[in-house]
Each structure stands twice: as C-alpha cells, then as structure tokens.
Design an enzyme around this catalytic site. Structure first.
Site, PDB file in Angstrom:
ATOM      1  N   ASN A   9      40.955  42.192  41.247  1.00 35.11           N
ATOM      2  CA  ASN A   9      40.170  40.951  41.287  1.00 35.11           C
ATOM      3  C   ASN A   9      40.164  40.267  42.655  1.00 35.11           C
ATOM      4  OD1 ASN A   9      42.773  40.096  41.131  1.00 35.11           O
ATOM      5  ND2 ASN A   9      42.618  39.143  39.116  1.00 35.11           N
ATOM      6  N   ARG A  27      35.318  36.313  42.187  1.00 34.52           N
ATOM      7  CA  ARG A  27      35.539  37.367  41.194  1.00 34.52           C
ATOM      8  C   ARG A  27      34.285  37.612  40.360  1.00 34.52           C
ATOM      9  NH1 ARG A  27      41.657  35.264  39.559  1.00 34.52           N
ATOM     10  NH2 ARG A  27      42.789  36.422  41.154  1.00 34.52           N
ATOM     11  N   LYS A  63      43.437  40.650  48.386  1.00 36.80           N
ATOM     12  CA  LYS A  63      44.176  41.772  47.812  1.00 36.80           C
ATOM     13  C   LYS A  63      43.646  43.103  48.387  1.00 36.80           C
ATOM     14  CE  LYS A  63      45.467  39.579  43.427  1.00 36.80           C
ATOM     15  NZ  LYS A  63      45.393  39.716  41.957  1.00 36.80           N
ATOM     16  N   HIS A  90      44.206  36.595  45.593  1.00 37.87           N
ATOM     17  CA  HIS A  90      45.253  35.836  44.899  1.00 37.87           C
ATOM     18  C   HIS A  90      45.180  34.395  45.395  1.00 37.87           C
ATOM     19  CE1 HIS A  90      49.239  34.505  43.570  1.00 37.87           C
ATOM     20  NE2 HIS A  90      49.304  33.922  44.754  1.00 37.87           N
ATOM     21  N   ARG A 110      41.233  27.847  43.654  1.00 42.15           N
ATOM     22  CA  ARG A 110      41.198  28.519  42.338  1.00 42.15           C
ATOM     23  C   ARG A 110      39.748  28.560  41.828  1.00 42.15           C
ATOM     24  NH1 ARG A 110      45.227  31.788  40.365  1.00 42.15           N
ATOM     25  NH2 ARG A 110      44.367  31.465  38.295  1.00 42.15           N
ATOM     26  N   THR A 112      40.815  34.892  36.292  1.00 44.04           N
ATOM     27  CA  THR A 112      41.624  36.102  36.497  1.00 44.04           C
ATOM     28  C   THR A 112      40.862  37.360  36.056  1.00 44.04           C
ATOM     29  OG1 THR A 112      43.588  34.806  36.002  1.00 44.04           O
ATOM     30  CG2 THR A 112      43.822  37.202  35.863  1.00 44.04           C
TER      31      THR A 112
HETATM   32  P1  IDP Z   1      45.750  35.021  38.721  1.00 50.48           P
HETATM   33  O1  IDP Z   1      45.723  36.083  39.806  1.00 50.48           O
HETATM   34  O2  IDP Z   1      44.364  34.587  38.342  1.00 50.48           O
HETATM   35  O3  IDP Z   1      46.629  33.843  39.075  1.00 50.48           O
HETATM   36  P2  IDP Z   1      47.857  35.916  36.890  1.00 50.48           P
HETATM   37  O4  IDP Z   1      47.846  35.625  35.434  1.00 50.48           O
HETATM   38  O5  IDP Z   1      48.821  35.141  37.731  1.00 50.48           O
HETATM   39  O6  IDP Z   1      46.350  35.713  37.419  1.00 50.48           O
HETATM   40  O7  IDP Z   1      48.077  37.489  37.038  1.00 50.48           O
HETATM   41  C1  IDP Z   1      48.393  38.077  38.276  1.00 50.48           C
HETATM   42  C2  IDP Z   1      47.552  39.318  38.452  1.00 50.48           C
HETATM   43  O8  IDP Z   1      47.958  40.306  37.492  1.00 50.48           O
HETATM   44  C3  IDP Z   1      46.057  39.167  38.198  1.00 50.48           C
HETATM   45  O9  IDP Z   1      45.357  38.604  39.287  1.00 50.48           O
HETATM   46  C4  IDP Z   1      45.637  40.602  37.892  1.00 50.48           C
HETATM   47  O10 IDP Z   1      45.466  41.361  39.089  1.00 50.48           O
HETATM   48  C5  IDP Z   1      46.852  41.120  37.135  1.00 50.48           C
HETATM   49  N1  IDP Z   1      46.704  41.033  35.659  1.00 50.48           N
HETATM   50  C6  IDP Z   1      46.803  39.922  34.897  1.00 50.48           C
HETATM   51  N2  IDP Z   1      46.665  40.217  33.586  1.00 50.48           N
HETATM   52  C7  IDP Z   1      46.483  41.549  33.512  1.00 50.48           C
HETATM   53  C8  IDP Z   1      46.257  42.469  32.427  1.00 50.48           C
HETATM   54  O11 IDP Z   1      46.222  42.132  31.245  1.00 50.48           O
HETATM   55  N3  IDP Z   1      46.105  43.773  32.778  1.00 50.48           N
HETATM   56  C9  IDP Z   1      46.154  44.238  34.051  1.00 50.48           C
HETATM   57  N4  IDP Z   1      46.336  43.402  35.090  1.00 50.48           N
HETATM   58  C10 IDP Z   1      46.511  42.083  34.836  1.00 50.48           C
HETATM   59 MG    MG Z   2      48.671  33.686  39.112  1.00 48.69          MG
END
Ligand code: IDP
Ligand code: MG
Length: 196
Positions: free
Chosen positions: A160, A140, A14, A163, A123, A129
C-alpha cells in the site's frame, strides 16, 4: 506563542512505492497540501530495524490480524482455511512476519513531515490501509487495488505504497527510530504567510 496545531509525523515510501517510481508523486502530494519535509533519506532497512519500527505488543498484533479477517468474513471465506488459524493473535503474527519481508525487499524513503495537524493530514492523503477500500484521491486509492483477501491468500503483506504514523506516540517513537536530532531541519516556508 507555540503553535498548538503544528505537529510532526513520520512518513515512509514503502518498497513498492520506490520500485514503482512514486517517490516524487508521494512527496508532491504532501508538499502541495502545505506540509513541510524537515528530514529525508533513502534506507535499505535491516530486518531488525523494521521489526523494531512496528509495535511488538499483542494488542497491535491482534489488530493486524483483524483487518484481513474482516474481509474474509465479508467474502464468506473460511478463516481457518485461509490463514491456517482462526486465532487473531496467531494470524497477526503471520501478517507481521509478511510485513517485515515486504518492508525489507527494497529501499524505503523515510521522512519527517511537519505542518498543521500533520498526522491527520498525512493519514488522509495516504488513505485507508486496505487499498481496495481506499477513497479515490488518496494515494492508496489512486495507485493500488491490493486487498487483504488477495494478500493473505498469497501469504504476503498488503502493498500500500506508504506508511504514516497513526498517533502522537507512534509519531514520536518512529521519528526517533529513524532520525537523529541533527538530521531534522527547522526551516520556514515563506508561502505559509499567504496560506494561513
Ligand atoms: P497502516 O499502514 O494503514 O497504519 P496497520 O494496521 O498499521 O496499517 O498495518 C501495517 C501494515 O501491515 C499495513 O500498511 C499493511 O501493509 C500490512 N497489513 C495490515 N493488515 C494486513 C492484512 O490483513 N494482511 C496483510 N497485510 C496487512
Ligand atoms: Mg499503522
């Protein structure tokens, strides 16, 4: 015989990973585990390209809101006050917008990664996340302390670093979204003979 354990997944460094000089560190962790990079490129994605990368269905958007909400609950912070809404779908829509802003801030490095149980392995390497909850030893957990409480109050996405596709369907969709067939290369890692 086809190898049932060998999978392909989509991984992306990212903008914060690129800006912090962590492209090499992230790729190193994938390769040292025995995973193979079979496609790779740096892209400055458009808003439209990133928006189409992330799902648009309400179940997914609602779940995005959930992640931050759970942390607010733990901290005893009033949801409505913090997010401007107590509705998970509305909060999820806000987070999705912040996510698109974040992902278009700087170039990203997109990859297709292949290997034994690649989706799950990647993962695990990437970690939770929420970096504040991610295990030490994960990307992370080792390189970020960001949290939904910090991010949501500043009205931005959680930074984070990387992806990684979560499911087989997500991986297939994302690989096609970012790469053409010609950009994906089939090649052998001779050290696999000694590994498996
Ligand atoms: P992942 O990247 O671990 O698969 P996802 O739930 O698919 O997580 O969420 C996509 C991205 O959205 C996360 O990596 C993060 O950057 C962002 N994100 C997720 N939840 C939140 C939140 O509550 N606040 C702000 N950003 C969030
Ligand atoms: Mg995701």
């Amino acid at each position: 015989m086809a190898k049932p354990a060998v999978e392909r997944t989509f991984v992306m460094v990212k903008p914060d990973g690129v800006q912090r000089g962590l492209i090499g560190e992230i790729i190193k962790r994938l390769e040292q585990r025995g995973l193979q990079i079979i496609a790779l490129k740096m892209v400055k994605p458009s808003v439209e390209h990133i928006s189409n990368h992330y799902p648009t269905d309400e179940v997914w958007i609602k779940r995005l809101g959930d992640k931050g909400f759970n942390v607010f609950n733990e901290l005893g912070i009033d949801l409505k006050e913090a997010m401007g809404t107590a509705d998970n779908l509305e909060a999820g829509k806000k987070v999705r917008k912040w996510l698109i802003d974040y992902m278009t801030e700087a170039p990203v490095v997109a990859m297709v990664v292949e290997g034994v149980h690649a989706r799950d392995m990647v993962r695990k390497i990437v970690g939770s996340t929420l970096p504040n909850k991610a295990e030490i030893g994960t990307l992370r957990g080792d390189f970020s302390v960001d949290s939904p409480a910090a991010a949501n109050l500043e009205k931005r996405a959680i930074k984070n670093l990387a992806h990684a596709s979560e499911t087989k369907e997500e991986a297939e969709k994302e690989i096609c979204h970012w790469f053409s067939q010609e950009e994906i290369h089939q090649w052998d890692r001779p050290d696999h003979k000694a590994m498996f």
